[in-house]
Design an enzyme around this catalytic site. Structure first.
Site, mmCIF file in Angstrom:
data_model
loop_
_atom_site.group_PDB
_atom_site.id
_atom_site.type_symbol
_atom_site.label_atom_id
_atom_site.label_comp_id
_atom_site.label_asym_id
_atom_site.label_seq_id
_atom_site.Cartn_x
_atom_site.Cartn_y
_atom_site.Cartn_z
ATOM 1 N N GLU A 162 0.858 -0.964 -0.154
ATOM 2 C CA GLU A 162 -0.214 0.088 -0.017
ATOM 3 C C GLU A 162 0.981 1.475 0.002
ATOM 4 O O GLU A 162 1.453 1.660 0.414
ATOM 5 C CB GLU A 162 -1.137 0.322 1.491
ATOM 6 C CG GLU A 162 -1.896 0.748 1.601
ATOM 7 C CD GLU A 162 -2.642 1.623 0.289
ATOM 8 O OE1 GLU A 162 -2.225 2.815 0.248
ATOM 9 O OE2 GLU A 162 -3.008 1.126 -0.564
ATOM 10 N N ARG A 204 -17.227 3.802 5.147
ATOM 11 C CA ARG A 204 -15.554 3.361 4.725
ATOM 12 C C ARG A 204 -15.138 2.173 5.194
ATOM 13 O O ARG A 204 -14.595 1.303 4.750
ATOM 14 C CB ARG A 204 -15.413 4.179 3.010
ATOM 15 C CG ARG A 204 -16.137 4.359 2.257
ATOM 16 C CD ARG A 204 -15.391 5.132 0.820
ATOM 17 N NE ARG A 204 -14.676 3.890 0.528
ATOM 18 C CZ ARG A 204 -15.045 3.651 -0.612
ATOM 19 N NH1 ARG A 204 -16.226 4.074 -0.992
ATOM 20 N NH2 ARG A 204 -13.767 2.597 -1.304
ATOM 21 N N TYR A 207 -28.201 8.953 3.483
ATOM 22 C CA TYR A 207 -28.387 7.349 4.279
ATOM 23 C C TYR A 207 -27.477 8.326 5.536
ATOM 24 O O TYR A 207 -26.198 8.017 5.711
ATOM 25 C CB TYR A 207 -27.826 6.127 3.553
ATOM 26 C CG TYR A 207 -26.904 6.123 2.863
ATOM 27 C CD1 TYR A 207 -25.975 5.533 3.595
ATOM 28 C CD2 TYR A 207 -27.403 6.353 1.392
ATOM 29 C CE1 TYR A 207 -24.710 5.451 3.239
ATOM 30 C CE2 TYR A 207 -25.625 6.390 0.760
ATOM 31 C CZ TYR A 207 -24.543 5.432 1.856
ATOM 32 O OH TYR A 207 -23.114 5.877 0.772
ATOM 33 N N ASP A 224 -11.429 -0.720 -8.960
ATOM 34 C CA ASP A 224 -11.664 0.315 -9.809
ATOM 35 C C ASP A 224 -10.313 0.294 -10.683
ATOM 36 O O ASP A 224 -10.033 0.860 -11.996
ATOM 37 C CB ASP A 224 -11.524 1.071 -8.634
ATOM 38 C CG ASP A 224 -12.625 1.665 -8.481
ATOM 39 O OD1 ASP A 224 -13.414 1.687 -8.661
ATOM 40 O OD2 ASP A 224 -12.014 2.518 -6.967
#
Length: 413
Positions: A34, A108, A214, A294
């Protein structure tokens, strides 16, 4: 490890850690790289639809999801100005029966944390940006910005819309600006539910724009996703700052419930970015390198499937590697793509189409759309107003059955 096989995962976002967890459960060795100095996700909500929930349950995360998530009562479409209800699809009461799993709203960061929680620190390299690939004796070598290298049997590019791995395989392909910009914000809740935010997945549809709201964090926050058409180029970044006033100005004249919500946003926590699009790819893999999430299929957020598709990809790829074994990598990658590419391509294209139908500016067109919502609701009370039933019904858990029954895979093997 069950398999004498090593996978290098480039990218530690939701797709990367979902793949790590999926591989770990199957006894397949891996290492995650990462570029950021720490794991984490930007403060935003994500709709974890039943198709993704099935995978998360298969990964042993049912209790984590229930603890971190919020179960909306329904998906509701609203008129941008009058507040008229355009459609109402029950979710909480019917999703397990109709689609085989619940429908959650999750922050998330919470979703990422539950997927990453069991990854050993020894299997993660933080602060390491991949700069390229090269081959060595039939294996792949991933090269990094600190001069280090890592050898793997398979490299998986889970490194997002600006994927270095995708560019290594297929060359640089600039994305197209869609003419849409998006704001994201989170609003803390001092009373639940707020009198002007229903406990639903709410779609406010108006001329040249729409807003989705939401609850997340078990109802402690409201997530805002606001999309507006803007022909001027806007940066493709999740971290470009905006202001509550800019958000309010963009939606002047919209329903007072939205105005009251926007007025509560934190001036330091309103973000905006441009929405960029790419066409579906004809191939994701070359040799012993492939893509997921993605990096493979960046999509507009209008079906709320970006995270869900990455989670599905990760699970299916791990299952294919386990099913075919280390000696049949080509067959495993073929199976992965045959299972995933048609589905993700359809989601990409239908999400693109929703960007048109949500934003109809003509009164005649919007009336026809709203009438179609009501007619479909009358025919089937459980119909999803945004026409996503086919998305939610999918079950990645039975992908191995399809590996065994695919004529194309049988012929290839």
């Amino acid at each position: 490890m069950k398999h004498p096989f090593h996978v290098a995962i480039i990218g530690g976002g939701i797709g990367g850690v979902a793949l790590a967890r999926s591989l770990d459960m199957l006894g397949i060795d891996y290492h995650v790289f990462e570029r950021a100095a720490a794991f984490g996700e930007i403060g935003a909500g994500v709709q974890v639809t039943p198709n993704a929930v099935k995978v998360l349950e298969a990964l042993g995360l049912a209790e984590d999801l229930a603890a971190a998530g919020f179960l909306p009562e329904a998906m509701v479409g609203w008129n941008w100005q009058s507040g008229e209800e355009l459609f109402r699809t029950p979710l909480r009461a019917v999703c397990p029966r109709v689609f085989g799993a619940d429908f959650y709203h999750v922050h998330r960061a919470d979703l990422h944390a539950m997927l990453a929680k069991d990854i050993s620190p020894e299997r993660v390299a933080l602060g390491r940006a991949c700069t390229g690939l090269r081959q060595r004796a039939g294996r792949m070598v991933a090269c990094f910005d600190d001069g280090s290298e890592h050898v793997a049997d398979l490299v998986v590019g889970a490194d997002g819309v600006r994927s270095v791995i995708r560019a290594e395989l297929w060359g640089q392909e600039p994305a197209s600006y869609t003419g849409h910009m998006c704001w994201r914000a989170l609003v803390p809740v001092d009373q639940h539910p707020l009198p002007f935010v229903t406990p639903t997945s709410s779609f406010w549809m108006g001329p040249k724009g729409h807003v989705v709201t939401y609850y997340v964090k078990g109802g402690a926050m409201v997530n805002i996703v606001a999309v507006a058409e803007n022909r001027e180029w806007v940066e493709e970044s999740w971290t470009a700052k905006s202001t509550p006033q800019e958000l309010l100005d963009a939606y002047a004249g919209w329903h007072d419930d939205l105005v009251r919500l926007f007025a509560r946003t934190n001036p330091d926590q309103v973000y905006k970015w441009g929405l960029f699009d790419r066409d579906p790819m004809a191939r994701w893999s070359q040799g012993n390198v492939t893509l997921l999430g993605d990096a493979a299929h960046p999509m507009l957020p209008f079906l709320s499937q970006g995270a869900a598709m990455a989670i599905e990809d990760a699970y299916v790829l791990a299952q294919a590697l386990d099913h075919f074994g280390p000696g049949r990598l080509d067959a495993a990658l073929d199976a992965y793509e045959m299972e995933r590419r048609p589905r993700t391509a359809r989601v990409q294209l239908e999400a693109r189409e929703r960007g048109r139908t949500y934003h109809l500016a003509s009164p005649e067109e919007s009336r026809a759309r709203d009438l179609a919502f009501k007619e479909e609701q009358a025919r089937n009370p459980n119909a999803v107003g945004i026409k996503a039933e086919w998305v939610y019904q999918y079950d990645a858990r039975i992908c191995r059955d399809r590996f065994d029954t695919s004529p194309a895979l049988s012929a290839a093997s």
